[in-house]
Design a protein around this motif. Structure first.
Motif, PDB file in Angstrom:
ATOM      1  N   ILE A  28       0.838  -1.203   0.000  1.00  3.81           N
ATOM      2  CA  ILE A  28       0.000   0.000   0.000  1.00  3.81           C
ATOM      3  C   ILE A  28       0.873   1.254   0.000  1.00  3.81           C
ATOM      4  N   ALA A  29       1.949   1.259   0.775  1.00  2.00           N
ATOM      5  CA  ALA A  29       2.862   2.412   0.797  1.00  2.00           C
ATOM      6  C   ALA A  29       3.517   2.607  -0.558  1.00  2.00           C
ATOM      7  N   LEU A  30       3.853   1.513  -1.218  1.00  2.02           N
ATOM      8  CA  LEU A  30       4.503   1.593  -2.526  1.00  2.02           C
ATOM      9  C   LEU A  30       3.549   2.129  -3.588  1.00  2.02           C
ATOM     10  N   VAL A  31       2.297   1.714  -3.518  1.00  6.22           N
ATOM     11  CA  VAL A  31       1.317   2.158  -4.505  1.00  6.22           C
ATOM     12  C   VAL A  31       0.900   3.614  -4.263  1.00  6.22           C
ATOM     13  N   LEU A  32       0.767   4.001  -3.004  1.00  3.90           N
ATOM     14  CA  LEU A  32       0.273   5.340  -2.668  1.00  3.90           C
ATOM     15  C   LEU A  32       1.395   6.315  -2.305  1.00  3.90           C
ATOM     16  N   PHE A  33       2.568   6.165  -2.916  1.00  4.43           N
ATOM     17  CA  PHE A  33       3.691   7.029  -2.526  1.00  4.43           C
ATOM     18  C   PHE A  33       3.438   8.489  -2.863  1.00  4.43           C
ATOM     19  N   ILE A  34       2.549   8.780  -3.800  1.00  4.27           N
ATOM     20  CA  ILE A  34       2.277  10.164  -4.161  1.00  4.27           C
ATOM     21  C   ILE A  34       1.544  10.897  -3.034  1.00  4.27           C
ATOM     22  N   ALA A  35       0.805  10.160  -2.205  1.00  4.86           N
ATOM     23  CA  ALA A  35       0.192  10.729  -1.000  1.00  4.86           C
ATOM     24  C   ALA A  35       1.217  10.571   0.117  1.00  4.86           C
ATOM     25  N   PHE A  36       2.262  11.389   0.053  1.00  4.01           N
ATOM     26  CA  PHE A  36       3.472  11.149   0.834  1.00  4.01           C
ATOM     27  C   PHE A  36       3.294  11.094   2.348  1.00  4.01           C
ATOM     28  N   PRO A  37       2.409  11.859   2.998  1.00  8.31           N
ATOM     29  CA  PRO A  37       2.313  11.683   4.455  1.00  8.31           C
ATOM     30  C   PRO A  37       1.802  10.292   4.837  1.00  8.31           C
ATOM     31  N   LEU A  38       0.786   9.818   4.123  1.00  5.61           N
ATOM     32  CA  LEU A  38       0.241   8.492   4.393  1.00  5.61           C
ATOM     33  C   LEU A  38       1.251   7.400   4.048  1.00  5.61           C
ATOM     34  N   ALA A  39       1.919   7.554   2.919  1.00  2.00           N
ATOM     35  CA  ALA A  39       2.897   6.553   2.491  1.00  2.00           C
ATOM     36  C   ALA A  39       4.090   6.487   3.439  1.00  2.00           C
ATOM     37  N   VAL A  44       6.914   3.161   7.313  1.00  2.00           N
ATOM     38  CA  VAL A  44       7.555   2.918   8.611  1.00  2.00           C
ATOM     39  C   VAL A  44       6.898   1.729   9.319  1.00  2.00           C
ATOM     40  N   LEU A  45       5.563   1.672   9.271  1.00  2.00           N
ATOM     41  CA  LEU A  45       4.863   0.543   9.884  1.00  2.00           C
ATOM     42  C   LEU A  45       5.216  -0.776   9.190  1.00  2.00           C
ATOM     43  N   ALA A  46       5.363  -0.741   7.862  1.00  2.00           N
ATOM     44  CA  ALA A  46       5.741  -1.953   7.127  1.00  2.00           C
ATOM     45  C   ALA A  46       7.136  -2.415   7.530  1.00  2.00           C
ATOM     46  N   LEU A  47       8.049  -1.473   7.724  1.00  2.00           N
ATOM     47  CA  LEU A  47       9.396  -1.839   8.174  1.00  2.00           C
ATOM     48  C   LEU A  47       9.363  -2.458   9.568  1.00  2.00           C
ATOM     49  N   ILE A  48       8.546  -1.901  10.454  1.00  2.00           N
ATOM     50  CA  ILE A  48       8.462  -2.420  11.822  1.00  2.00           C
ATOM     51  C   ILE A  48       7.830  -3.808  11.834  1.00  2.00           C
ATOM     52  N   PHE A  49       6.653  -3.942  11.210  1.00  2.00           N
ATOM     53  CA  PHE A  49       5.967  -5.237  11.215  1.00  2.00           C
ATOM     54  C   PHE A  49       6.751  -6.288  10.449  1.00  2.00           C
ATOM     55  N   GLY A  50       7.340  -5.891   9.327  1.00  2.00           N
ATOM     56  CA  GLY A  50       8.154  -6.836   8.564  1.00  2.00           C
ATOM     57  C   GLY A  50       9.377  -7.286   9.348  1.00  2.00           C
ATOM     58  N   MET A  72       9.282  -5.602   4.138  1.00  2.00           N
ATOM     59  CA  MET A  72      10.290  -4.613   4.518  1.00  2.00           C
ATOM     60  C   MET A  72      10.842  -3.901   3.281  1.00  2.00           C
ATOM     61  N   ILE A  73      11.054  -4.636   2.203  1.00  2.00           N
ATOM     62  CA  ILE A  73      11.586  -4.033   0.981  1.00  2.00           C
ATOM     63  C   ILE A  73      10.574  -3.067   0.374  1.00  2.00           C
ATOM     64  N   CYS A  74       9.323  -3.499   0.251  1.00  3.95           N
ATOM     65  CA  CYS A  74       8.282  -2.625  -0.312  1.00  3.95           C
ATOM     66  C   CYS A  74       8.060  -1.395   0.569  1.00  3.95           C
ATOM     67  N   GLY A  75       8.063  -1.584   1.877  1.00  4.22           N
ATOM     68  CA  GLY A  75       7.900  -0.452   2.788  1.00  4.22           C
ATOM     69  C   GLY A  75       9.054   0.527   2.687  1.00  4.22           C
ATOM     70  N   GLY A  76      10.276   0.012   2.571  1.00  2.00           N
ATOM     71  CA  GLY A  76      11.439   0.884   2.433  1.00  2.00           C
ATOM     72  C   GLY A  76      11.424   1.660   1.129  1.00  2.00           C
ATOM     73  N   VAL A  77      11.086   0.991   0.027  1.00  4.42           N
ATOM     74  CA  VAL A  77      11.012   1.676  -1.266  1.00  4.42           C
ATOM     75  C   VAL A  77       9.892   2.713  -1.257  1.00  4.42           C
ATOM     76  N   GLY A  78       8.733   2.364  -0.685  1.00  2.00           N
ATOM     77  CA  GLY A  78       7.638   3.317  -0.571  1.00  2.00           C
ATOM     78  C   GLY A  78       8.021   4.522   0.274  1.00  2.00           C
ATOM     79  N   LEU A  79       8.768   4.286   1.349  1.00  2.00           N
ATOM     80  CA  LEU A  79       9.229   5.377   2.209  1.00  2.00           C
ATOM     81  C   LEU A  79      10.200   6.296   1.467  1.00  2.00           C
ATOM     82  N   VAL A  80      11.115   5.718   0.707  1.00  2.00           N
ATOM     83  CA  VAL A  80      12.082   6.521  -0.064  1.00  2.00           C
ATOM     84  C   VAL A  80      11.363   7.338  -1.132  1.00  2.00           C
ATOM     85  N   LEU A  81      10.430   6.711  -1.866  1.00  2.00           N
ATOM     86  CA  LEU A  81       9.694   7.446  -2.894  1.00  2.00           C
ATOM     87  C   LEU A  81       8.847   8.565  -2.286  1.00  2.00           C
TER      88      LEU A  81
END
Length: 112
Positions: A28-39, A44-50, A72-81
Motif C-alpha cells: 500500500i505504501a509503494l502504490v500510494l507514494f504520491i500521498a506522501f504523508p500516508l505513504a 515505517v509501519l511496514a518496516l516495523i511489522f516486517g 520490509m523491501i516494499c515499505g522501504g522503497v515506498g518510504l524513499v519514494l
C-alpha cells in the motif's frame, strides 16, 4: 459407523501475521507514494511489522520469512519514494507556473 467424522480440520503450518501485515502495508505504501504523508507512515509501519515477522521466522516461531522480507523491501522503497515526493513538493512550493519565484505580491521597484 464406528468412528466419528473429524472434518477437514485447520491448517497446521506456522503462521506469520506480522509478516503478512508488513507485506500488505508495504504494498500500500509503494502504490500510494504520491500521498506522501500516508505513504511515509505506512512505510515505517511496514518496516516495523516486517522486521518483527522476519525475526520471528528466523527464530522458527513463524513461517513466511520471504513475505516479511518483501514487506520490509516494499515499505522501504515506498518510504524513499514518499520522501522524494516530499522534497520535490517543498523545493518547488514557492514557484509560480511560469517558473518565477513568488515574492508575496510585492516588488522592490513598486515600493517607494
Amino acid at each position: 459407523m464406528a468412528y466419528g467424522y473429524t472434518g477437514w480440520g485447520w491448517p497446521t503450518g506456522l503462521r506469520n501475521g506480522m509478516g503478512d501485515a508488513g507485506l500488505a502495508l508495504g504494498i500500500i505504501a509503494l502504490v500510494l507514494f504520491i500521498a506522501f504523508p500516508l505513504a511515509m507512515i505506512l512505510g515505517v509501519l511496514a518496516l516495523i511489522f516486517g522486521g518483527i515477522g522476519h525475526a520471528r521466522a528466523r527464530r522458527g516461531e513463524a513461517g513466511n520469512r520471504g513475505q516479511a522480507l518483501a514487506g520490509m523491501i516494499c515499505g522501504g522503497v515506498g518510504l524513499v519514494l514518499a520522501t522524494l515526493v516530499l522534497v520535490l513538493v517543498v523545493s518547488t512550493g514557492d514557484e509560480e507556473p511560469n517558473g518565477r519565484m513568488d515574492e508575496g505580491g510585492y516588488s522592490a521597484t513598486s515600493v517607494r
